[in-house]
Motif scaffolding. Structure first.
Motif, PDB file in Angstrom:
ATOM      1  N   THR A  50      -5.544  -1.634   2.092  1.00 39.11           N
ATOM      2  CA  THR A  50      -4.355  -2.338   2.509  1.00 39.11           C
ATOM      3  C   THR A  50      -3.211  -1.831   1.515  1.00 39.11           C
ATOM      4  O   THR A  50      -3.340  -1.241   0.514  1.00 39.11           O
ATOM      5  CB  THR A  50      -4.239  -3.965   2.340  1.00 39.11           C
ATOM      6  N   ARG A  51      -2.008  -1.694   2.400  1.00 38.17           N
ATOM      7  CA  ARG A  51      -0.668  -0.997   1.653  1.00 38.17           C
ATOM      8  C   ARG A  51       0.605  -1.952   1.859  1.00 38.17           C
ATOM      9  O   ARG A  51       0.642  -2.557   3.029  1.00 38.17           O
ATOM     10  CB  ARG A  51      -0.445   0.283   2.128  1.00 38.17           C
ATOM     11  N   ASP A  52       1.230  -1.856   0.838  1.00 37.31           N
ATOM     12  CA  ASP A  52       2.666  -2.632   1.203  1.00 37.31           C
ATOM     13  C   ASP A  52       3.567  -1.529   1.912  1.00 37.31           C
ATOM     14  O   ASP A  52       3.561  -0.344   1.308  1.00 37.31           O
ATOM     15  CB  ASP A  52       3.310  -2.800  -0.166  1.00 37.31           C
ATOM     16  N   ASP A  53       4.299  -1.906   3.058  1.00 36.39           N
ATOM     17  CA  ASP A  53       4.820  -1.034   3.857  1.00 36.39           C
ATOM     18  C   ASP A  53       6.540  -0.992   3.218  1.00 36.39           C
ATOM     19  O   ASP A  53       7.257  -0.575   3.869  1.00 36.39           O
ATOM     20  CB  ASP A  53       4.776  -1.300   5.013  1.00 36.39           C
ATOM     21  N   GLY A  54       6.816  -1.933   2.216  1.00 39.48           N
ATOM     22  CA  GLY A  54       8.070  -1.806   1.986  1.00 39.48           C
ATOM     23  C   GLY A  54       9.264  -2.664   2.898  1.00 39.48           C
ATOM     24  O   GLY A  54      10.274  -2.681   2.531  1.00 39.48           O
ATOM     25  N   GLY A  55       8.747  -3.087   3.847  1.00 38.33           N
ATOM     26  CA  GLY A  55       9.543  -3.759   4.742  1.00 38.33           C
ATOM     27  C   GLY A  55      10.652  -2.863   5.652  1.00 38.33           C
ATOM     28  O   GLY A  55      11.512  -3.384   5.935  1.00 38.33           O
ATOM     29  N   ASN A  56      10.311  -1.534   5.394  1.00 37.05           N
ATOM     30  CA  ASN A  56      11.307  -0.777   6.498  1.00 37.05           C
ATOM     31  C   ASN A  56      10.587   0.348   6.820  1.00 37.05           C
ATOM     32  O   ASN A  56       9.680   0.812   6.385  1.00 37.05           O
ATOM     33  CB  ASN A  56      12.444  -0.265   5.578  1.00 37.05           C
TER      34      ASN A  56
ATOM     35  N   PHE B  46      11.678   8.284  -8.623  1.00 43.71           N
ATOM     36  CA  PHE B  46      11.985   6.945  -8.067  1.00 43.71           C
ATOM     37  C   PHE B  46      10.925   6.767  -6.810  1.00 43.71           C
ATOM     38  O   PHE B  46      10.269   5.912  -6.425  1.00 43.71           O
ATOM     39  CB  PHE B  46      13.282   6.795  -7.747  1.00 43.71           C
ATOM     40  N   THR B  47      10.780   8.045  -6.021  1.00 42.67           N
ATOM     41  CA  THR B  47      10.128   7.997  -4.753  1.00 42.67           C
ATOM     42  C   THR B  47       8.802   7.912  -5.091  1.00 42.67           C
ATOM     43  O   THR B  47       7.881   7.109  -4.643  1.00 42.67           O
ATOM     44  CB  THR B  47      10.403   9.329  -3.960  1.00 42.67           C
ATOM     45  N   TRP B  48       8.269   8.447  -6.125  1.00 44.54           N
ATOM     46  CA  TRP B  48       6.951   8.589  -6.560  1.00 44.54           C
ATOM     47  C   TRP B  48       6.465   7.373  -7.102  1.00 44.54           C
ATOM     48  O   TRP B  48       5.443   7.037  -6.774  1.00 44.54           O
ATOM     49  CB  TRP B  48       6.559   9.812  -7.758  1.00 44.54           C
ATOM     50  N   LEU B  49       7.353   6.740  -7.988  1.00 48.82           N
ATOM     51  CA  LEU B  49       7.118   5.409  -8.623  1.00 48.82           C
ATOM     52  C   LEU B  49       6.947   4.216  -7.587  1.00 48.82           C
ATOM     53  O   LEU B  49       6.005   3.653  -7.694  1.00 48.82           O
ATOM     54  CB  LEU B  49       8.487   5.139  -9.483  1.00 48.82           C
ATOM     55  N   GLN B  50       7.794   4.325  -6.631  1.00 48.67           N
ATOM     56  CA  GLN B  50       7.636   3.190  -5.429  1.00 48.67           C
ATOM     57  C   GLN B  50       6.403   3.548  -4.738  1.00 48.67           C
ATOM     58  O   GLN B  50       5.583   2.670  -4.537  1.00 48.67           O
ATOM     59  CB  GLN B  50       8.769   3.343  -4.332  1.00 48.67           C
ATOM     60  N   ASP B  51       5.973   4.665  -4.264  1.00 47.26           N
ATOM     61  CA  ASP B  51       5.065   4.807  -3.609  1.00 47.26           C
ATOM     62  C   ASP B  51       3.551   4.807  -4.584  1.00 47.26           C
ATOM     63  O   ASP B  51       2.655   4.065  -3.997  1.00 47.26           O
ATOM     64  CB  ASP B  51       4.939   6.438  -3.220  1.00 47.26           C
ATOM     65  N   ALA B  52       3.436   5.220  -5.750  1.00 51.70           N
ATOM     66  CA  ALA B  52       2.377   4.959  -6.427  1.00 51.70           C
ATOM     67  C   ALA B  52       2.261   3.619  -6.793  1.00 51.70           C
ATOM     68  O   ALA B  52       1.090   2.874  -6.613  1.00 51.70           O
ATOM     69  CB  ALA B  52       2.367   5.772  -7.906  1.00 51.70           C
ATOM     70  N   THR B  53       3.268   2.780  -7.252  1.00 44.98           N
ATOM     71  CA  THR B  53       3.075   1.247  -7.576  1.00 44.98           C
ATOM     72  C   THR B  53       2.671   0.481  -6.514  1.00 44.98           C
ATOM     73  O   THR B  53       1.944  -0.484  -6.584  1.00 44.98           O
ATOM     74  CB  THR B  53       4.298   0.732  -8.254  1.00 44.98           C
ATOM     75  N   ALA B  54       3.485   0.840  -5.432  1.00 42.53           N
ATOM     76  CA  ALA B  54       3.137   0.043  -4.056  1.00 42.53           C
ATOM     77  C   ALA B  54       1.787   0.110  -3.598  1.00 42.53           C
ATOM     78  O   ALA B  54       1.143  -0.799  -3.038  1.00 42.53           O
ATOM     79  CB  ALA B  54       4.246   0.361  -2.931  1.00 42.53           C
ATOM     80  N   ARG B  55       1.155   1.112  -3.967  1.00 45.73           N
ATOM     81  CA  ARG B  55      -0.145   1.315  -3.332  1.00 45.73           C
ATOM     82  C   ARG B  55      -1.088   0.863  -4.194  1.00 45.73           C
ATOM     83  O   ARG B  55      -2.017   0.143  -3.695  1.00 45.73           O
ATOM     84  CB  ARG B  55      -0.583   2.740  -3.367  1.00 45.73           C
ATOM     85  N   ASN B  56      -0.943   0.515  -5.655  1.00 47.62           N
ATOM     86  CA  ASN B  56      -2.051   0.115  -6.311  1.00 47.62           C
ATOM     87  C   ASN B  56      -1.649  -1.114  -6.844  1.00 47.62           C
ATOM     88  O   ASN B  56      -2.763  -1.713  -7.381  1.00 47.62           O
ATOM     89  CB  ASN B  56      -2.053   1.172  -7.531  1.00 47.62           C
ATOM     90  N   LEU B  57      -0.461  -1.632  -7.070  1.00 48.19           N
ATOM     91  CA  LEU B  57      -0.284  -2.891  -7.518  1.00 48.19           C
ATOM     92  C   LEU B  57       0.217  -4.196  -6.943  1.00 48.19           C
ATOM     93  O   LEU B  57       1.048  -3.704  -5.903  1.00 48.19           O
ATOM     94  CB  LEU B  57       0.622  -2.691  -8.821  1.00 48.19           C
TER      95      LEU B  57
END
Lengths: 605, 391, 248
Positions: free
Chosen positions: B64-70, A564-575
């Motif tokens: 640019t990066r999304d910081d997730g808001g937290n 879950f941590t990796w998924l959030q990190d990887a997707t948030a960075r690239n998509l």
């Protein structure tokens, strides 16, 4: 406060109660029959709002509202028919994970379809003005809503008591197997109930558009409000939901009216905690029949199985050697993963072997983090001592809250944990002097000898590995067996001399303590701490990790947290639409591996 | 398959490049209404800079990066930008708690951080540090910009409504302090805190009416503002009571009000249609040409933030962090709102805001009677700032 | 000497008097059967004696000790074992683990979260005794119902009870299995000097294995004595055996 204002605030509360009731009634129906905790219910409400605003511009408000409601009902049909149907037999709460993933997808779909800006709907034609009541202007539309709530209540009661379908729904809420024996086609009954529930959510949302804009943040707010209403009212009880909606909406209106507006932050959770302590099944609810298919009848992987030992040792060795090869960021990410692995493992300990659901485990994570911050920033102790002391604060919190929570069962107990977590959250959020309020605290850094990423990674690795192995050991210790005995059959365990509540209470406290270790490690790794660390989102993340990993497995929480941590990190960075992608990956996993990714590593029995 | 694609993307994105990298992180998914235009503003600035040959002979690149808001996720993302992307400068953040956490990390890791959006006073004062600079006029400054008009009305009984978190709380506190100083006989008859994004508008409007105020100060924004305005309009709260509302003139919030736009409210904002200065005209036409859309407040913030970093690098003539920090101190630059300076004293930019009144024009809201308030004139005396900012 | 003495026990649910002024005693080493038609209050009576329900009125003595209001786990420690109408075992565990948990619980040795959950001789003895030694490593979830009932008996025996409360020990079993189980219970009881109070539907079982029989009807005891006398009692024949005879 004058009598006139009391009257007006009473009306305000009534109007608020009506819209709250619509969404809560649907949730309650769905839970009553299918036992699904529908996390996407708020998303359906949000969808109702967007659709209604969008349609209003084309066909006018009064056509748009029913059209939006029906469309959301249709969406509900697709969700039930193509997704939920496939996982009814899966472990309990897996549906929660699926609906959580759906909520992520729906949110991004709304963003894609309607853009980021809030959309304020039109006023309702014919009800756009105000009427003068006791010297104040009261919106006509509010009066319409006040009438509508009871009307829907009466309508639902009639359907449930007078139609054959309604009687079957009630039979199914009381006893699924008996209803099956009566020749009820469960599949279509479930579909029908889900569609009705979705339709009510869509209607609630559509009717709200003259009062507030459709926005992407509505879903989470509504789902938490609706859960509270359903639980306070009693699961599956429609009149209960009405009563609870009334109680909560009035309480909010009067908090504002009497000058205690800060209390609106948390009042509903205070009410929920009070109601649950006083009446463990909500205002009008009845004792729940124990779940017939709790879904974790399986034992965790055998221990000390050689394979588990060897695999664990290899993993640990790889993790220990990693800093030699990997760069700084890998260590940062791994530190996060380890912290969350411990958090998820501690939650799993009470959920899996303990059979106690917690929707508020972040409370202990957050208390640990805050305690660490408070100790260090006020120069009470050094960082090293803070790391040792802070988890005790979390343990103490768990000791206190746990005493109440182990006295309830099932979803009620879970919601009580949520209520306590929200109360803790609001304390952190509001207590500016101690916790820094909504900004939180900054400057919580490790001692100089631990300041490098590598050093801190090793510290985290050692503490988390030790704590996680403790849990693995504990599950297979006499205490772990006592815990499982209490989960498998509380009555049998009691008659065999086991004090089930005491065992659960101890487990809850230990889990809280360990979550506190994770929380304080987290605080020092980030250098700051703010109320999110004990918010609903973090608790839900913990649940998602446990469910992803598989509740029946021993090592599942580890894989769940890492993925879950990796998924959030990887997707948030690239998509751009990373939320939807995360949601879809989770959905795929739910469908392919309903027993969790941890089950992959477990021998088939 | 999906994982493979992600992996490929990740490998590609971390490939070495010669460009100067600015690491930007923001809560794109949590506050998309503000941050979409912001991103466009950044992009425009970046293209302008690179079309003019970049800085120090190298191209500028935005990561640019999304910081997730937290704050927790934001710190991790910032770490990634620092250690994996090797960015020279950090930039961005929206919510105050995220801004403060990243600012603190910047000080720990000794990297320049240009906080573009967060409004909290603390980021440059109580929690200020050597490595953090903030662009937007703070909560204090924007509140102060409304004070002259508020004091002019000579209204005695004031009621306050604010979203219940740090921004709203400090706006309320600053307003009370500053108005009391300007008009000692003022009385605050009601203070209503509503949970962010969850205003119970009917109850709030009634409670405000019950207090019988002569005027109202509000710091509501976004969905809360729209809900409050509609409820207040229906219930006639604003008929005879003047209202002062922070931020409500920013297109992000104003444009969503449409027919509900309340007449005569005093607000801070950005009347982009009517600003005729050459520097704004140039920005406006470039923006409209590039995006086929009009700029919002966020567009200006993103645009200026990227230019500020470029200016600082040009001035420092090096990528060395300590020299960049020195270059930022006292840096002077032009913006669509006119020239600004980055104060050496507290690392706050003197960027200003427009103060004016709301009016409905057809089915749209607009700002009228506006004038520009230079940020430099709405900051507390240096002694006070020094006391607050004890580095 | 009596092991259990029950005096004037009453319990009502809402307006329904489930158990009314019931008094009886169980002598050391005897097998006492409690019979009665459905709804006579047998299970309620069991739950009152076993501590699962609090009575409205009455007294309970285990030997000389007043046990009224004690929770089941304390009764267990005092020597009361029980089985349930619907067999309740720990379904996520193997047969051996089930018995082992109960053995350790009886010895109050379940508190350690660090030590190993070790096998012990006592568990093996009990498994042998109830004839589940061959299936000791099977998961409870996979067992035949009759075997599950044996496991439950084993769990109940694990705390070395002096009194066994068995609510319908043979419900849901085939007739041949019933006799097997009850013969086993009787053998163990006589060997270890355990008293047994049980309810039972199957009259063959009752009259073959019980030393004494007690008849409950509408919450009251209407007859008790040795099986032959009870069988002959006209009131019993009327309220209970009449129906049973008709079925036979």
């Amino acid at each position: 406060m004058s009598w006139e204002s009391i009257l007006i605030q009473l009306l305000n509360g009534l109007a608020g109660a009506s819209s709250l009731f619509l969404v809560a009634a649907g949730l309650s129906l769905i839970f009553g029959v299918t036992r699904i905790v529908n996390f996407a219910h708020g998303s359906l409400y949000m969808l109702g709002m967007y659709l209604a605003v969008w349609l209003s511009g084309r066909v006018g408000f009064w056509v748009a509202v029913p059209l939006a409601a029906v469309s959301v009902g249709l969406v509900g049909f697709f969700i039930e028919f193509f997704l939920l149907k496939k996982i009814y037999k899966a472990p309990e709460l897996l549906q929660l994970l699926a609906t959580f993933a759906l909520a992520l997808v729906i949110k991004d779909a709304a963003l894609w379809a309607w853009g980021p800006e809030d959309m304020l709907g039109p006023r309702a034609p014919g009800f756009s003005g105000a009427v003068n009541i006791a010297g104040s202007a009261v919106p006509q539309y509010d009066l319409l809503l006040i009438l509508l709530g009871p009307l829907v209540l009466v309508f639902l009661q009639l359907v449930l008591s007078k139609t054959r379908w309604g009687i079957l729904v009630r039979a199914a809420s009381e006893d699924r197997e008996m209803a099956g024996a009566l020749g009820v086609n469960q599949r279509w009954l479930f579909t029908g109930v889900f569609v009705l529930g979705a339709l009510l959510a869509g209607l609630g949302g559509a009717l709200q558009i003259p009062r507030e804009p459709a926005s992407l943040n509505v879903d989470l707010r509504v789902i938490s409000d609706a859960f509270v209403v359903v639980v306070v009212g009693g699961l599956g009880s429609i009149p209960g939901a009405f009563l609870a909606a009334l109680l909560i909406a009035e309480a909010k209106a009067f908090c504002t009216g009497l000058g205690y507006s800060e209390a609106t932050l948390v009042i509903e959770f205070v009410i929920m905690a009070a109601v649950l302590v006083w009446r463990p099944w909500g205002l009008l609810g009845r004792a729940q029949a124990p779940a017939k298919n709790p879904g974790f009848a399986q034992a965790p992987a055998e221990f000390p199985a050689r394979k588990v030992f060897i695999a664990g040792a290899v993993l640990l060795a790889v993790l220990a050697l990693l800093p030699v090869a990997a760069g700084g960021y890998t260590l940062v990410l791994l530190t996060d993963m380890l912290v969350f692995a411990l958090f998820a493992t501690s939650l799993h300990f009470i959920m899996g072997p303990g059979g106690l659901y917690s929707f508020g485990h972040a409370a202990y994570f957050g208390i640990g983090a805050y305690a660490a911050g408070i100790l260090v920033l006020n120069k009470i102790t050094t960082m090293e001592f803070a790391l040792a002391l802070a988890p005790l604060a979390a343990g103490l919190g768990a000791l206190l809250f746990g005493w109440f929570c182990v006295r309830l069962s099932g979803v009620y107990s879970a919601m009580l944990t949520l209520a306590f977590a929200q109360i803790a959250w609001s304390a952190a959020f509001q207590w500016n002097a101690l916790t820094g309020g909504s900004n939180g605290m900054v400057g919580i850094w490790p001692a100089p000898w631990l300041a490098s990423k590598t050093a801190y990674y090793y510290l985290t690795l050692i503490l988390c590995a030790a704590a996680i192995s403790f849990f693995w050991r504990a599950i297979h210790s006499p205490f772990g067996y006592a815990l499982r005995a209490g989960r498998d059959s509380p009555q049998r365990a009691d008659a065999s001399g086991i004090d089930v509540r005491a065992v659960q209470w101890a487990a809850f406290t230990i889990a809280g303590l360990a979550a506190g270790v994770a929380g304080s490690l987290y605080a020092f790794s980030k250098g700051s701490i703010s109320p999110e660390s004990l918010g609903i989102q973090r608790s839900v993340d913990g649940l998602v990790m446990v469910m992803l990993g598989g509740i029946q497995t021993l090592t599942g929480p580890l894989w769940g947290a890492a993925l879950f941590t990796w998924l959030q990190d990887a997707t948030a960075r690239n998509l751009d639409y990373w939320r939807a992608v995360t949601g879809m990956v989770i959905l795929a996993l739910v469908l392919l591996l309903p027993n969790g990714i941890g089950s992959f590593f477990q021998k088939k029995k | 398959m999906r994982f493979l694609i992600l992996f490929a993307l990740f490998v590609a994105s971390s490939a070495f490049s010669q460009a100067i990298k600015i690491g930007e992180l923001n809560s794109y998914k949590v506050f998309p209404a503000f941050l979409d235009p912001y991103k466009k503003g950044m992009q425009l600035a970046l293209e302008e800079i690179n079309a003019a040959g970049g800085v120090l002979g190298r191209k500028l690149e935005l990561v640019t990066r999304d910081d997730g808001g937290n704050p927790g996720d934001a710190v991790r993302v910032a770490e990634e930008l620092i250690s994996r992307e090797n960015v020279a400068v950090l930039m961005g953040t929206f919510a105050s708690n995220v801004g403060l956490a990243v600012s603190n990390l910047a000080a720990q890791r000794k990297i320049l951080f240009v906080a573009s959006e967060p409004l909290t006073d603390k980021i440059v004062w109580e929690n200020g540090n050597r490595y953090t600079f903030r662009l937007r006029p703070s909560t204090y400054m924007q509140t102060a910009m409304l004070i002259p008009e508020a004091a002019k009305l000579k209204k005695k009984r004031w009621a306050i409504v604010y979203p219940n978190y740090e921004y709203g709380q400090s706006a309320a506190a600053s307003f009370k302090k500053l108005l009391k100083a300007a008009q000692p006989d003022v009385e605050f008859v009601a203070e209503l805190a509503s949970p962010l994004g969850k205003i119970d508008a009917g109850a709030v409007v009634q409670a405000l009416a019950d207090a019988k105020p002569d005027a109202i100060f509000s710091s509501l924004f976004a969905a809360d503002l729209q809900t409050f305005v509609r409820e207040g309009n229906t219930r006639g709260l604003f008929k005879s009571t003047p209202v002062f509302n922070l931020l409500a003139g920013e297109p992000e919030y104003l444009d969503t009000l449409k027919e509900e736009t309340p007449d005569g409210w005093w607000v801070t904002g950005y009347p982009w249609r009517e600003i005729n200065t050459p520097e704004h005209q140039r920005f406006l036409s470039a923006y409209q040409k590039r995006w086929n859309d009009y700029p919002r407040q966020g567009s200006v913030v993103g645009y200026v933030a990227v230019h500020a970093v470029a200016e600082a690098i040009k001035k420092a003539k090096t990528m060395d962090t300590e020299k960049l920090v020195e270059a930022m101190k006292g840096l002077q630059m032009g913006t669509p709102f006119g020239p600004i300076a980055w104060r050496a004293l507290d690392h706050q930019s003197t960027m200003g805001a427009y103060v004016g009144q709301l009016a409905r024009k057809g089915s749209q809201g607009a700002m009228v009677n506006w004038r520009f308030s230079d940020g430099a004139r709405f900051l507390p005396p240096d002694e006070e700032v020094k006391f607050l900012r004890r580095e | 000497m009596n092991i259990l003495a029950v005096r004037n026990l009453s319990k009502a649910f809402g307006g329904v008097q489930a158990v009314r002024d019931v008094s009886f005693s169980v002598a050391a080493g005897e097998l006492l059967a409690m019979i009665g038609p459905n709804g006579a209050g047998k299970t309620t009576c069991f739950n009152l004696v076993g501590g699962q329900l609090p009575p409205d009125a009455g007294e309970l003595f285990l030997e000389e000790r007043n046990i009224l209001g004690r929770p089941p786990r304390e009764l267990c420690r005092l020597g009361v074992g029980r089985t349930f109408q619907v067999a309740a075992a720990f379904i996520s565990m193997t047969v051996r683990e089930n018995v082992q948990v109960a053995v350790l619980a009886g010895e109050q040795r379940l508190n350690s979260a660090f030590s190993t959950f070790e096998r012990n001789d006592k568990t093996e003895q009990i498994l042998l005794q109830v004839g589940m030694d061959a299936q000791a490593d099977r998961l409870c979830a996979e067992l035949a119902y009759g075997d599950l009932k044996r496991v439950e008996l084993a769990i109940a025996l694990a705390s070395r009870p002096r009194l066994l409360l068995m609510d319908e020990p043979t419900a849901g079993m085939a007739p041949a299995e019933r006799h097997g189980l009850m013969a086993l219970v009787k053998e163990i009881a006589k060997e270890k000097g355990i008293s047994v109070l049980f309810t039972e539907h199957d009259m063959d079982v009752v009259f073959q294995y019980a030393d004494r029989v007690m008849v409950l009807s509408e919450g009251e005891i209407i007859a008790q004595g040795n099986p032959a006398d009870v069988r002959a009692d006209p009131r019993v024949r009327r309220v209970y055996l009449g129906e049973e005879a008709a079925h036979a």
